[in-house]
Design a protein around this motif. Structure first.
Motif, PDB file in Angstrom:
ATOM      1  N   ARG A  57      -8.501   1.566   2.631  1.00 51.68           N
ATOM      2  CA  ARG A  57      -7.950   2.912   2.511  1.00 51.68           C
ATOM      3  C   ARG A  57      -9.031   3.894   2.937  1.00 51.68           C
ATOM      4  NH1 ARG A  57      -4.967   4.969  -2.847  1.00 51.68           N
ATOM      5  NH2 ARG A  57      -3.311   5.682  -1.503  1.00 51.68           N
ATOM      6  N   ARG A 153     -13.282  16.135   8.544  1.00 51.12           N
ATOM      7  CA  ARG A 153     -13.003  17.458   7.946  1.00 51.12           C
ATOM      8  C   ARG A 153     -14.225  17.993   7.222  1.00 51.12           C
ATOM      9  NH1 ARG A 153      -7.955  15.178   6.750  1.00 51.12           N
ATOM     10  NH2 ARG A 153      -8.548  14.693   4.601  1.00 51.12           N
ATOM     11  N   PRO A 220      -4.310   0.876  -2.096  1.00 51.91           N
ATOM     12  CA  PRO A 220      -3.003   1.473  -2.419  1.00 51.91           C
ATOM     13  C   PRO A 220      -2.069   0.467  -3.072  1.00 51.91           C
ATOM     14  CG  PRO A 220      -3.218   1.111  -0.059  1.00 51.91           C
ATOM     15  CD  PRO A 220      -4.540   0.768  -0.656  1.00 51.91           C
ATOM     16  N   GLU A 221      -1.055   0.993  -3.768  1.00 47.54           N
ATOM     17  CA  GLU A 221      -0.044   0.115  -4.372  1.00 47.54           C
ATOM     18  C   GLU A 221       0.700  -0.656  -3.272  1.00 47.54           C
ATOM     19  OE1 GLU A 221       2.604   1.193  -7.695  1.00 47.54           O
ATOM     20  OE2 GLU A 221       1.704   3.157  -7.453  1.00 47.54           O
ATOM     21  N   LEU A 223       3.713  -1.394  -2.067  1.00 46.35           N
ATOM     22  CA  LEU A 223       5.139  -1.081  -2.115  1.00 46.35           C
ATOM     23  C   LEU A 223       5.985  -2.092  -1.366  1.00 46.35           C
ATOM     24  CD1 LEU A 223       5.355   2.754  -1.615  1.00 46.35           C
ATOM     25  CD2 LEU A 223       5.456   1.461  -3.704  1.00 46.35           C
ATOM     26  N   LEU A 224       5.429  -2.631  -0.298  1.00 46.75           N
ATOM     27  CA  LEU A 224       6.214  -3.585   0.472  1.00 46.75           C
ATOM     28  C   LEU A 224       6.585  -4.790  -0.381  1.00 46.75           C
ATOM     29  CD1 LEU A 224       4.256  -3.414   3.808  1.00 46.75           C
ATOM     30  CD2 LEU A 224       6.599  -2.720   3.456  1.00 46.75           C
TER      31      LEU A 224
ATOM     32  N   SER B  13       3.813   6.232  -7.321  1.00 44.57           N
ATOM     33  CA  SER B  13       2.684   7.141  -7.474  1.00 44.57           C
ATOM     34  C   SER B  13       2.889   8.280  -6.498  1.00 44.57           C
ATOM     35  CB  SER B  13       1.377   6.428  -7.149  1.00 44.57           C
ATOM     36  OG  SER B  13       1.086   5.470  -8.128  1.00 44.57           O
ATOM     37  N   THR B  15       0.889  10.282  -4.282  1.00 39.69           N
ATOM     38  CA  THR B  15      -0.464  10.189  -3.738  1.00 39.69           C
ATOM     39  C   THR B  15      -0.322  10.065  -2.234  1.00 39.69           C
ATOM     40  OG1 THR B  15      -2.499   8.886  -3.800  1.00 39.69           O
ATOM     41  CG2 THR B  15      -0.468   7.660  -4.119  1.00 39.69           C
ATOM     42  N   ARG B  16      -1.279   9.469  -1.557  1.00 29.67           N
ATOM     43  CA  ARG B  16      -1.048   9.137  -0.161  1.00 29.67           C
ATOM     44  C   ARG B  16      -0.573   7.702  -0.104  1.00 29.67           C
ATOM     45  NH1 ARG B  16      -5.865   9.312   3.547  1.00 29.67           N
ATOM     46  NH2 ARG B  16      -5.665   7.085   3.850  1.00 29.67           N
ATOM     47  N   LEU B  17       0.609   7.494   0.430  1.00 25.72           N
ATOM     48  CA  LEU B  17       1.199   6.151   0.482  1.00 25.72           C
ATOM     49  C   LEU B  17       1.309   5.724   1.936  1.00 25.72           C
ATOM     50  CD1 LEU B  17       4.011   6.704  -2.172  1.00 25.72           C
ATOM     51  CD2 LEU B  17       1.926   5.386  -2.489  1.00 25.72           C
ATOM     52  N   GLU B  18       0.585   4.684   2.270  1.00 24.03           N
ATOM     53  CA  GLU B  18       0.548   4.276   3.672  1.00 24.03           C
ATOM     54  C   GLU B  18       1.675   3.291   3.974  1.00 24.03           C
ATOM     55  OE1 GLU B  18      -3.499   3.094   4.133  1.00 24.03           O
ATOM     56  OE2 GLU B  18      -4.210   5.155   4.138  1.00 24.03           O
ATOM     57  N   TYR B  19       2.883   3.730   3.721  1.00 19.43           N
ATOM     58  CA  TYR B  19       4.064   2.912   3.954  1.00 19.43           C
ATOM     59  C   TYR B  19       5.126   3.755   4.629  1.00 19.43           C
ATOM     60  CZ  TYR B  19       1.840  -0.396   0.913  1.00 19.43           C
ATOM     61  OH  TYR B  19       0.947  -1.273   0.384  1.00 19.43           O
ATOM     62  N   PRO B  20       6.059   3.121   5.313  1.00 17.27           N
ATOM     63  CA  PRO B  20       7.137   3.894   5.935  1.00 17.27           C
ATOM     64  C   PRO B  20       7.912   4.673   4.874  1.00 17.27           C
ATOM     65  CG  PRO B  20       7.150   1.609   6.705  1.00 17.27           C
ATOM     66  CD  PRO B  20       6.172   1.675   5.581  1.00 17.27           C
ATOM     67  N   ARG B 113       1.844  13.008   4.261  1.00 19.14           N
ATOM     68  CA  ARG B 113       0.472  12.774   4.711  1.00 19.14           C
ATOM     69  C   ARG B 113       0.406  11.911   5.960  1.00 19.14           C
ATOM     70  NH1 ARG B 113      -3.605  14.175   0.217  1.00 19.14           N
ATOM     71  NH2 ARG B 113      -4.988  13.355   1.779  1.00 19.14           N
ATOM     72  N   GLN B 117      -3.442  18.013   7.075  1.00 17.26           N
ATOM     73  CA  GLN B 117      -3.108  19.119   6.178  1.00 17.26           C
ATOM     74  C   GLN B 117      -2.624  20.362   6.917  1.00 17.26           C
ATOM     75  OE1 GLN B 117      -5.616  17.040   5.369  1.00 17.26           O
ATOM     76  NE2 GLN B 117      -6.054  17.084   3.175  1.00 17.26           N
TER      77      GLN B 117
END
Lengths: 248, 391
Positions: A57, A153, A220-221, A223-224, B13, B15-20, B113, B117
């Motif tokens: 991440r 940034r 990260p969680e 999710l998949l 959550s 937050t930033r979720l790196e999923y579709p 995200r 920003q």
């Protein structure tokens, strides 16, 4: 014979002035000490860096892997004129920054690795690193690259760094940017903060032990796995396990 | 009209979720199905503000219903700016209350995200008046900054009051696993220390960094059902008892007094009237604190405090957990996060948790009536919901 070979392999470091430790209040009210760490302390830092190699991440994995290598190189005398600063809160390590002196005029910024997020910990530590190059070593410019959008940034945009794309950076093919003395002076009142001397107790606590980060960045969680779990209970088990590990 | 109950809830959550985006929407849907014990739905509403622009995906509800293997249920995407979430809940309520459907899933999901920003801020700014505001560079933080300045001059609100909202909500979020920001902050760290101006720089004067909500990804879900279905599920009887929606001028400068949020006042009034309760009956509330000043202003407009006295109540600790009317025990948008289209559903999720008594460390004791205010535009489209726990 082996001892003689080691003498050949080992670079001869310049004698550099030490970074005078400083401290600052974070957004959460805690006081963070930034200080130079010596070679003997590197083995206390490496295990905490190693864990971040597995956090896919915000480029933590690549930054942690490279910091690990740089610290190891410093520890085993395989890089010339490197220095390492550590940021600590109550002894707990929250950031590591490092760099190298190319020549009396030019500094080479290596990495900024924040081990606690959301409090400008990394930004404060980076500012201390630049302060070392500019105010302590009196250099003219520092060459900097960013490996993550967050870094871009924080450094390129916030400090309004100048492009030095024609100069190779020691970290590889990333385009170099430069912090000049003028840019540093412009940032001095807004981005470069901290107080000296560090109160004795606070400094003693930092020197006493390098404690592990209590809230390091996490992956990260998954999710998949969760959405697969309608038909695959393993996915749910994985998430439940992660949550338990995360203290939920 | 039939009565409508919340049978299941789910959330990711924030937050930033790196999923579709479809995954982000589907996950809370699955959680809600598990929570309710239901396996099928009649209708799906998906609240989302920016998938077409930010994620390059339109027809989101069609994608989500299929992804969840819930076809052939009906599926509709609802876009109503930052009030999309509560607007979708309103549609879900009407579908059940009318008798058209028995089981309706309402999902809110956003993936902001995916862009940086600057682009995210610009995307949200497209909800402002295109000719009177947007073309002049107005953003939501800039509108909030001007609103805060007026509020300070008129009612005596100070930067310290704003910071107190941030400190409170960050503290609440510490006990919310799903919150975006898990960092305690203190007045010393963001206002009083020599480093405070670096830790907490001005973003839109007088608003500073910690006066702003984060840009979040996230999803949340509610399953709404009829009383007949609810009785079979053996779940706490949480009734969606009141819904109020109201609008105001699109351009903020057209308002007679921009410090009055008439749409908030009107929507809250309608919601309380429908539920048959008064503001003083509310045990716990989630207000739309995209900016700290909004929590103070909304707490007055919905009727918890007199106009101009929200900051005084804040000073007295009346809005903390354990206070007279705990506001944003989840951390609010300020610290829980603000995935715009999902926010209204996320607020409702928190209230249902609170009324069920499942909010763990941030639980408001004996909460029986909960309230949400989902604030769209800069107060030009507002939806308020009232939930009641039945025996």
């Amino acid at each position: 014979m082996s001892i003689d070979l080691e003498k050949i392999l080992r670079p001869v470091d310049m004698v550099l002035p030490e970074f005078p430790a400083k401290y600052m209040t974070l957004s959460n009210g805690q006081e963070m000490v930034v200080r130079q760490v010596n070679r003997d302390e590197i083995p206390d830092i490496l295990p905490h860096v190693e864990k971040l190699m597995h956090v896919e991440r915000d480029y933590y994995h690549i930054v942690a892997a490279r910091v690990y290598a740089e610290l190891l190189a410093y520890y085993t005398y395989r890089v010339q004129d490197e220095y390492v600063l550590a940021a600590q809160v109550d002894g707990e390590i929250v950031a590591v920054v490092n760099g190298r002196i190319v020549n009396p005029d030019i500094g080479m910024s290596f990495h900024t690795l924040s081990m606690r997020r959301g409090l400008r910990v990394g930004a404060h530590a980076f500012a201390a690193k630049m302060e070392y190059h500019m105010d302590i070593l009196k250099q003219k410019e520092v060459l900097i690259v960013a490996e993550s959008p967050i870094g871009f940034r924080r450094w390129m945009i916030e400090y309004k760094l100048e492009k030095r794309f024609h100069i190779p950076h020691e970290l590889g093919g990333c385009p170099s940017w430069s912090l000049t003395r003028n840019l540093f002076d412009n940032a001095r009142n807004t981005l470069v903060v901290g107080r000296r001397p560090v109160p004795e107790k606070l400094l003693a606590k930092a020197h006493d032990a390098i404690l592990p980060p209590t809230d390091p960045p996490k992956p990260p969680e998954d999710l998949l796995a969760a959405t697969r779990s309608m038909l695959d209970n393993t996915g749910t088990s994985l998430i439940d396990m992660r949550r338990k590990l995360g203290g939920m | 009209m039939r009565e409508v109950y919340v049978a299941g809830i789910g959330i990711t959550s924030f937050t930033r979720l790196e999923y579709p985006l479809v995954e982000i929407a589907a996950y809370p849907g699955l959680m809600a199905l598990r929570d309710s014990g239901l396996k099928k739905i009649d209708q799906l509403y998906v609240a989302n503000m920016g998938s077409g622009r930010v994620n390059g995906q339109t027809g989101l509800a069609s994608a989500v219903v299929d992804h969840l293997s819930l076809t052939p249920a009906g599926a509709v995407t609802i876009e109503n700016g930052p009030a999309s979430g509560a607007s979708a809940i309103k549609e879900g309520f009407m579908a059940v209350a009318s008798g058209m459907h028995d089981v309706v899933m309402v999902i809110g999901a956003e993936r902001m995200r995916e862009v940086n920003q600057l682009e995210a801020t610009d995307f949200v700014a497209t909800l402002t008046h295109p000719l009177a505001e947007y073309i002049y560079g107005v953003t939501l933080p800039s509108l909030a900054g001007m609103f805060a300045r007026l509020y300070m001059e008129k009612y005596g609100v100070t930067s310290r009051h704003l910071a107190m909202v941030a400190v409170k909500n960050h503290h609440n979020a510490m006990d919310n696993f799903y919150a975006h920001l898990h960092e305690e902050i203190t007045l010393e760290g963001i206002l009083d220390s020599p480093e405070a101006s670096t830790n907490n720089p001005y973003v839109a004067d007088p608003l500073r960094f910690y006066d702003m909500c984060p840009v979040s990804d996230g999803g949340a879900c509610l399953i709404l059902v009829s009383a007949d279905v609810m009785k079979k599920l053996n779940k706490p009887m949480i009734r969606l008892a009141g819904i109020g929606q109201a609008t105001d001028t699109h351009a903020v400068h057209e308002r007679k007094d921009p410090t009055y949020l008439f749409a908030v006042r009107e929507a809250a009034k309608k919601s309380f009237a429908m539920a048959g309760v008064k503001p003083e009956d509310v045990d716990v509330a989630e207000l739309h604190d995209a900016f700290t000043i909004l929590e103070i202003a909304e707490s007055e407009e919905v009727g918890f405090f007199k106009k101009g006295e929200g900051h005084i109540a804040l000073e007295k600790g009346e809005t903390k957990i354990g206070g007279k009317i705990p506001i944003n025990p989840s951390g609010g948008l300020k610290a829980k996060g603000h995935p715009v289209g999902a926010t209204g559903v996320g607020q409702a999720h928190e209230i249902v948790l609170q009324l069920r008594g499942e909010a763990k460390k941030r639980q408001v004791k004996n909460a029986k009536i909960g309230f949400t205010c989902n604030f769209g535009g800069f107060g030009n489209n507002v939806v308020c919901l009232t939930f009641i726990k039945e025996k």
